[in-house]
Design an enzyme around this catalytic site. Structure first.
Site, PDB file in Angstrom:
ATOM      1  N   GLU A 188       1.554  -1.433  -0.265  1.00 18.48           N
ATOM      2  CA  GLU A 188      -0.374   0.211  -0.157  1.00 18.48           C
ATOM      3  C   GLU A 188       0.654   1.293   0.315  1.00 18.48           C
ATOM      4  O   GLU A 188       0.855   2.114   0.519  1.00 18.48           O
ATOM      5  CB  GLU A 188      -0.947   0.339   1.289  1.00 18.48           C
ATOM      6  CG  GLU A 188      -2.232  -1.275   0.964  1.00 18.48           C
ATOM      7  CD  GLU A 188      -2.859  -1.270   1.783  1.00 18.48           C
ATOM      8  OE1 GLU A 188      -2.818  -0.284   3.077  1.00 18.48           O
ATOM      9  OE2 GLU A 188      -4.035  -1.591   2.100  1.00 18.48           O
ATOM     10  N   SER A 215      -4.411   2.068   1.290  1.00 23.08           N
ATOM     11  CA  SER A 215      -5.525   1.942   2.052  1.00 23.08           C
ATOM     12  C   SER A 215      -6.613   2.014   1.733  1.00 23.08           C
ATOM     13  O   SER A 215      -6.941   3.450   1.338  1.00 23.08           O
ATOM     14  CB  SER A 215      -4.767   2.594   3.373  1.00 23.08           C
ATOM     15  OG  SER A 215      -5.806   2.112   4.606  1.00 23.08           O
TER      16      SER A 215
END
Length: 321
Positions: A188, A215
């Site tokens: 991420e 995220s």
């Protein structure tokens, strides 16, 4: 369709796209990025929750939770679908809508219009990339700017705070070698940090493009999951500092405004780290791209011999014991 529609209605994480594509692949169900784009075009944002809204998920729970959200989008769901409870979706829905209108909207007065998620394609993302429009700056959803390229996460961390970095608020930050193969594992990293020199000028968002994930709680105009990724030979590996990149999330396009004959003369820099042995090497060799769910290629499709599946074998062992 129901899972995708609900994800869109709550402004869910773009990670759900990868998960659902992988699940569909293993089940032998045809599903592509196009279906996400189609359903996004009809599904508004129904919850006022961060990062696209004001509240925390806890407030959604107290307002009736997911059942209340599903009731609010009942007309968009296949309510005759059977659920794990043994009942249909319609049977499981509450009788009334949520009374917390500042948290869960009605279908006639959503918090944001449809198209909270866009799939973009072009010569920079031939098989697709995604952007969470509901958590982006509206003015940046159509944007052209010069690229500032980082070859990998280490390169970015070493340079993004450099006061001499040639970057402005109109620049497009590009991070490559952050995808399934390049990182590896597609971490991420997609919410690239705003360079400090711009933060001091009051810049809070800018267009950022990568083959990484982001995220679901993150905010920003971030184009993610660029496929094919740079480490798989994707054109993201050909971008150079100063190249003009054009994003139009409304039209579903992402293009590198460099002539084809110029691109043909370029070579992408190789990933700094290569996986040469063990599980990591097998992973890099067999993992699919983000537009296909990042699963292993040998796990796609249902087995033609279900008796050879692990659960069936385990059942046999139990019977033998």
């Amino acid at each position: 369709d129901n899972a995708i529609t609900l994800m869109l209605a709550v402004g869910g994480s773009t990670n759900a796209i990868v998960h659902l594509l992988a699940i569909a692949g293993r089940a032998g169900v045809p599903l592509t990025l196009d279906r996400f784009h189609e359903l996004s075009a009809r599904t508004p944002l129904m919850v006022n929750v961060r990062p696209a809204g004001e509240h925390l998920v806890e407030q959604v729970f107290h307002a009736g939770g997911i059942p209340a959200v599903m009731k609010s989008i009942e007309t968009l769901l296949h309510t005759d679908a059977l659920t794990v409870s043994g009942k249909t979706v319609a049977d499981n829905l509450p009788s009334g809508i949520s009374t917390a209108a500042d948290v869960i909207a009605t279908i006639d007065a959503p918090f944001q219009p449809p198209q909270g998620l866009a799939v973009v394609r072009g010569n920079l993302a031939p098989t697709g990339a995604v952007i969470k429009c509901s958590a982006a700056t509206p003015a940046l959803l159509v944007h052209q700017g010069p690229a500032v390229v980082f070859d990998d996460m280490r390169d970015m961390m070493a340079r993004f705070d450099d006061p001499d970095l040639d970057v402005t608020a109109d620049s497009v930050l590009v991070l490559r070698n952050a995808g399934p193969r390049g990182a590896p594992g597609m971490p991420e990293w997609g919410q690239l940090p705003i360079p400090s020199k711009l933060l001091r000028q009051g810049v809070t968002d800018m267009v950022r493009i990568s083959d990484a994930r982001m995220s679901g709680t993150a905010y920003g105009t971030c184009v993610l999951h660029v496929s094919p990724e740079s480490a798989a030979g994707g054109p993201l590996g050909l971008v150079r500092d100063g190249d003009i990149i054009a994003l139009n999330a409304h039209a579903g396009t992402l293009d590198l405004l460099v002539p084809d004959d110029e691109l043909a003369t370029r070579q992408a820099p190789p990933p700094r780290h290569r996986q040469r042995r063990g599980y990591a090497a097998m992973y890099v060799d067999r993992v699919l791209q983000a537009d296909r769910g990042c699963d292993f290629d040998f796990l796609v499709g249902r087995s033609e011999q279900p008796e050879n599946e692990p659960d069936a074998i385990f059942d046999g062992w139990v019977g033998g014991w």
